[in-house]
Design an enzyme around this catalytic site. Structure first.
Site, PDB file in Angstrom:
ATOM      1  N   ASP A 130      72.723 -21.223  31.074  1.00  0.00           N
ATOM      2  CA  ASP A 130      71.521 -21.668  30.371  1.00  0.00           C
ATOM      3  C   ASP A 130      70.371 -20.760  30.790  1.00  0.00           C
ATOM      4  O   ASP A 130      70.579 -19.804  31.537  1.00  0.00           O
ATOM      5  CB  ASP A 130      71.210 -23.142  30.726  1.00  0.00           C
ATOM      6  CG  ASP A 130      70.801 -23.321  32.178  1.00  0.00           C
ATOM      7  OD1 ASP A 130      70.775 -22.323  32.946  1.00  0.00           O
ATOM      8  OD2 ASP A 130      70.495 -24.462  32.566  1.00  0.00           O
TER       9      ASP A 130
ATOM     10  N   ASP B 263      66.495 -21.238  32.526  1.00  0.00           N
ATOM     11  CA  ASP B 263      65.617 -22.224  33.148  1.00  0.00           C
ATOM     12  C   ASP B 263      64.194 -21.703  33.253  1.00  0.00           C
ATOM     13  O   ASP B 263      63.974 -20.572  33.675  1.00  0.00           O
ATOM     14  CB  ASP B 263      66.128 -22.545  34.572  1.00  0.00           C
ATOM     15  CG  ASP B 263      67.598 -22.914  34.597  1.00  0.00           C
ATOM     16  OD1 ASP B 263      67.918 -24.069  34.306  1.00  0.00           O
ATOM     17  OD2 ASP B 263      68.432 -22.028  34.907  1.00  0.00           O
TER      18      ASP B 263
ATOM     19  N   ASP C  71      66.556 -25.180  29.931  1.00  0.00           N
ATOM     20  CA  ASP C  71      65.960 -26.248  30.738  1.00  0.00           C
ATOM     21  C   ASP C  71      64.492 -25.929  30.987  1.00  0.00           C
ATOM     22  O   ASP C  71      64.158 -24.809  31.376  1.00  0.00           O
ATOM     23  CB  ASP C  71      66.655 -26.359  32.110  1.00  0.00           C
ATOM     24  CG  ASP C  71      68.042 -26.975  32.015  1.00  0.00           C
ATOM     25  OD1 ASP C  71      68.351 -27.608  30.979  1.00  0.00           O
ATOM     26  OD2 ASP C  71      68.816 -26.831  32.985  1.00  0.00           O
TER      27      ASP C  71
HETATM   28  P1  8DG Z   1      73.505 -20.604  35.638  1.00  0.00           P
HETATM   29  O1  8DG Z   1      72.635 -21.466  34.785  1.00  0.00           O
HETATM   30  O2  8DG Z   1      73.259 -19.169  35.432  1.00  0.00           O
HETATM   31  O3  8DG Z   1      74.946 -20.963  35.483  1.00  0.00           O
HETATM   32  O4  8DG Z   1      73.148 -20.877  37.174  1.00  0.00           O
HETATM   33  P2  8DG Z   1      71.852 -21.556  37.744  1.00  0.00           P
HETATM   34  O5  8DG Z   1      70.647 -21.210  36.931  1.00  0.00           O
HETATM   35  O6  8DG Z   1      71.791 -21.260  39.190  1.00  0.00           O
HETATM   36  O7  8DG Z   1      72.206 -23.105  37.614  1.00  0.00           O
HETATM   37  P3  8DG Z   1      71.440 -24.294  36.908  1.00  0.00           P
HETATM   38  O8  8DG Z   1      72.442 -25.392  36.754  1.00  0.00           O
HETATM   39  O9  8DG Z   1      70.732 -23.874  35.677  1.00  0.00           O
HETATM   40  O10 8DG Z   1      70.401 -24.805  38.004  1.00  0.00           O
HETATM   41  C1  8DG Z   1      69.306 -24.039  38.438  1.00  0.00           C
HETATM   42  C2  8DG Z   1      68.685 -24.703  39.630  1.00  0.00           C
HETATM   43  O11 8DG Z   1      68.018 -25.884  39.234  1.00  0.00           O
HETATM   44  C3  8DG Z   1      69.707 -25.121  40.682  1.00  0.00           C
HETATM   45  O12 8DG Z   1      69.350 -24.572  41.929  1.00  0.00           O
HETATM   46  C4  8DG Z   1      69.597 -26.599  40.751  1.00  0.00           C
HETATM   47  C5  8DG Z   1      68.190 -26.857  40.250  1.00  0.00           C
HETATM   48  N1  8DG Z   1      67.951 -28.188  39.745  1.00  0.00           N
HETATM   49  C6  8DG Z   1      67.046 -29.019  40.330  1.00  0.00           C
HETATM   50  N2  8DG Z   1      66.998 -30.193  39.663  1.00  0.00           N
HETATM   51  C7  8DG Z   1      67.883 -30.095  38.640  1.00  0.00           C
HETATM   52  C8  8DG Z   1      68.247 -30.989  37.621  1.00  0.00           C
HETATM   53  O13 8DG Z   1      67.743 -32.096  37.516  1.00  0.00           O
HETATM   54  N3  8DG Z   1      69.190 -30.560  36.736  1.00  0.00           N
HETATM   55  C9  8DG Z   1      69.724 -29.316  36.825  1.00  0.00           C
HETATM   56  N4  8DG Z   1      70.636 -28.944  35.918  1.00  0.00           N
HETATM   57  N5  8DG Z   1      69.390 -28.445  37.793  1.00  0.00           N
HETATM   58  C10 8DG Z   1      68.478 -28.827  38.691  1.00  0.00           C
HETATM   59  O14 8DG Z   1      66.409 -28.709  41.307  1.00  0.00           O
HETATM   60 MN    MN Z   2      70.520 -21.854  34.908  1.00  0.00          MN
HETATM   61 MN    MN Z   3      69.670 -25.284  34.289  1.00  0.00          MN
END
Ligand code: 8DG
Ligand code: MN
Ligand code: MN
Length: 371
Positions: free
Chosen positions: A205, A207, A295
């Protein structure tokens, strides 16, 4: 091993927040195997062994060299008996039979498949598995199963959402979010976070943190951004969670607790014409758009540094930051604040560097946090 009295030239810390881990992984053959084992233990709700394999993988990811013998791992932390047994198999045979067995296990395969759908967690996957369901066709044909909106959208856009998002796509989404935010208040702050901030080439995703320099004004941000995206006709799905943040109720003692900031989990329609070099989609797919997961989190600006540090990840890096704070400094760190239990006070921070300094840690750049 013969005991050496001299200390090793470099000691690898057991804490990921004291290691520098880039996206370059020299030990992928081991860490891929560990990830399968960790996930398998996660599906069985065995947190201990799951975490042990995640920690071991994280240690190996931080090494600027490839492990070529077990002897080379003697000074490394977090590698237990089981971990080393798996490494030995991989070193000798190029693969681990234990991992191969899991990969062909029906339960593992099914849970892996079901949890790959947006909105389906391990609990739901397990429930469906116990009902005897084994494929998407089984699920969609079972009329007693009610899919919530998130899961329906998950199935609808399954191909797009399971396909990685490229850096070029992330850049294009940044422009879209930037524009939507500027239309509301030109002074707004938009920051890329998550894996792309850590320098990853692909993500599941994109963020973003969005806030306003004026405290309190961030409250209008997400509802308005969502509205703007809807008006543009590019909002395919939106799960909006209003803020439950209350400074008086801090700090949270719950480990890995979700934060209380306003946030939304979106699926957006991204046009090929907006992405330099085109979309990252299946070969032969001639559509001019794809669905992508985005996100957005919107903390009050005085919580910005904590939110940025918390959302930049990686998850393992975050876990160890908190563990280090708790065990080594008697402090509680979460996405909202840092609390010193000895001094009984909150420690202020406007930048990530402030937080590392409070924790007595050397600053680790975002691209060195791929633990
Ligand atoms: P990716 O998307 O490239 O696979 O990896 P990422 O960007 O490291 O993973 P992510 O699932 O998008 O999460 C990014 C960071 O956000 C991770 O360190 C965890 C943090 N995070 C929070 N709160 C929440 C929450 O409520 N939901 C999600 N999905 N992630 C959260 O601190
Ligand atoms: Mn992510
Ligand atoms: Mn995310």
């Amino acid at each position: 091993r013969t005991c050496s009295t001299s200390t090793p030239v470099t000691t690898v810390s057991q804490y990921a927040c004291q290691r520098r881990t880039t996206t370059e992984n020299h030990n992928k053959i081991f860490t891929d195997a560990f990830e399968v084992l960790a996930e398998s233990y996660e599906f069985s709700e065995m947190e201990g062994p799951c975490l042990a394999f995640r920690r071991a993988a994280s240690v190996l990811k931080s090494l600027p060299w490839a492990v070529r013998s077990l002897g080379a791992t003697l000074d490394l932390p977090c590698l237990g008996e089981h971990t080393k047994a798996v490494m030995e198999e991989v070193l000798q045979c190029g693969r681990s039979f234990e991992v191969e067995k899991i990969l062909s296990d029906e339960r593992y395969r099914t849970l892996k498949l079901f949890t790959s759908v947006f909105g389906v967690g391990p609990k739901t996957a397990e429930k469906w598995y116990r009902r005897g369901l084994r494929s998407f066709t089984d699920i969609l044909a079972d009329r007693s199963i009610h899919l919530n909106q998130m899961q329906q959208t998950g199935f609808l856009h399954y191909g797009d959402i399971t396909r990685a998002v490229s850096k070029a796509e992330a850049r294009s989404l940044r422009n879209i979010i930037d524009e939507a935010v500027r239309a509301i208040t030109p002074a707004a702050i938009v920051a890329l976070t998550g894996g792309f901030r850590r320098g990853k080439e692909f993500g599941h995703d994109v963020d973003f943190i969005v806030t306003t320099p004026e405290l309190g004004k961030e409250k209008i941000l997400l509802p308005n951004i969502i509205n703007g995206l809807k008006k543009q006709g590019i909002l395919l799905f939106c799960d909006y969670q209003a803020s439950t943040f209350d400074m008086a109720k801090l700090p949270s003692y719950r480990f890995e607790a979700m934060d209380h900031f306003a946030k939304c989990f979106l699926i957006l329609r991204l046009e090929a014409s907006q992405v330099e070099g085109g979309l990252h989609i299946a070969e032969g797919d001639s559509r001019g758009w794809r669905a992508v997961r985005v996100d957005l989190v919107s903390p009050p600006v005085d919580r910005y540094a904590f939110a940025l540090l918390g959302w930049t990840g990686s998850r393992q890096f975050e876990r160890d930051l908190r563990r280090f704070a708790r065990v080594k400094q008697r402090m509680i760190l979460d996405n909202h604040c840092l609390y010193d239990k000895t001094k009984k006070e909150f420690l202020a921070a406007t930048t990530e560097k402030d937080i590392f300094a409070h924790l007595g840690l050397e600053y680790i750049e975002p691209w060195q946090r791929n633990a």
